[in-house]
Design a protein around this motif. Structure first.
Motif, short mmCIF file in Angstrom:
data_model
loop_
_atom_site.label_atom_id
_atom_site.label_comp_id
_atom_site.label_asym_id
_atom_site.label_seq_id
_atom_site.Cartn_x
_atom_site.Cartn_y
_atom_site.Cartn_z
N ALA A 123 3.81 -10.61 9.76
CA ALA A 123 5.14 -10.44 9.18
C ALA A 123 5.15 -9.43 8.05
O ALA A 123 6.19 -8.96 7.66
N GLU A 124 4.00 -9.11 7.53
CA GLU A 124 3.97 -8.29 6.32
C GLU A 124 3.77 -6.82 6.61
O GLU A 124 3.30 -6.44 7.67
N ARG A 125 4.14 -6.01 5.67
CA ARG A 125 3.87 -4.60 5.62
C ARG A 125 4.33 -3.85 6.87
O ARG A 125 5.00 -4.39 7.72
N PHE A 126 3.99 -2.58 6.94
CA PHE A 126 4.32 -1.76 8.12
C PHE A 126 3.75 -2.39 9.37
O PHE A 126 4.33 -2.31 10.44
N VAL A 127 2.58 -2.98 9.22
CA VAL A 127 1.85 -3.54 10.36
C VAL A 127 2.72 -4.49 11.16
O VAL A 127 2.66 -4.51 12.38
N GLY A 128 3.53 -5.26 10.48
CA GLY A 128 4.38 -6.21 11.17
C GLY A 128 5.84 -5.81 11.23
O GLY A 128 6.51 -6.03 12.23
N ASP A 136 0.83 -1.22 0.00
CA ASP A 136 0.00 0.00 0.00
C ASP A 136 0.86 1.26 0.00
O ASP A 136 0.61 2.19 -0.75
N HIS A 137 1.87 1.28 0.85
CA HIS A 137 2.72 2.47 0.96
C HIS A 137 3.67 2.63 -0.23
O HIS A 137 4.03 3.73 -0.59
N SER A 138 4.05 1.51 -0.83
CA SER A 138 4.95 1.62 -1.98
C SER A 138 4.24 2.24 -3.19
O SER A 138 4.89 2.73 -4.10
N LEU A 139 2.92 2.25 -3.19
CA LEU A 139 2.15 2.86 -4.27
C LEU A 139 1.88 4.35 -4.05
O LEU A 139 1.45 5.04 -4.96
#
Length: 158
Positions: A130-135, A94-97
């Motif tokens: 493990a994924e994204r900013f969340v993890g 999401d953030h990379s977009l």
């Protein structure tokens, strides 16, 4: 008497918070202090109705003001945590977009939130993903602060 453990669940959606909350209730019956951090407004509303202790990340992040140049914050994060902020950004779809400056501002505020949250609440363990900013961000901050970070896994039917 042993001090009560403090655990926080991280959630991105209502379907996750429903089972986390059910598990949290059972843990609280056993003396574990449970709180929740969510990126989902629907999950925040669910927790609020149940009078659970929670933080809604978008509201929390809005409290942080960035006065220095973005690059200064990124350099400080990379030095403090021995990490690469560009790779963290790349790892979050999401953030990379997003436009780069907006994405990096979000990344910086996420780091600020987790640093403050762990200090303020004296958390013993975090259960996230493990994924994204969340993890990625809470995992990085937890390691630096000697807080255990556990990753949810689930099986899927094939």
């Amino acid at each position: 008497m042993e001090k009560s453990k403090k655990l926080v669940f991280i959630s991105v959606a209502i379907q996750f918070i429903r089972y986390q909350y059910a598990i949290g209730e059972k843990l609280e019956e056993r003396g574990v202090k449970v709180s929740y951090v969510t990126y989902s407004k629907e999950a925040a509303n669910f927790l609020e109705k149940r009078k659970a202790e929670f933080s809604y990340i978008p509201d929390e992040m809005s409290k942080y003001k960035l006065n220095d140049p973005i690059e200064k914050y990124l350099e400080d994060i990379e030095e403090k945590y021995d990490t690469n902020t560009k790779l963290i950004l790349f790892g979050d779809y999401d953030h990379s977009l997003m436009k780069r400056e907006k994405a990096f501002r979000s990344l910086i505020k996420n780091f600020m939130f987790w640093e403050d949250y762990l200090k303020r609440n004296k958390i013993d363990m975090v259960i996230g993903s493990a994924e994204r900013f969340v993890g990625m961000i809470p995992d990085i901050v937890c390691k630096k602060n000697d807080v255990r970070y556990y990753i949810w896994t689930r099986s899927t039917k094939i």
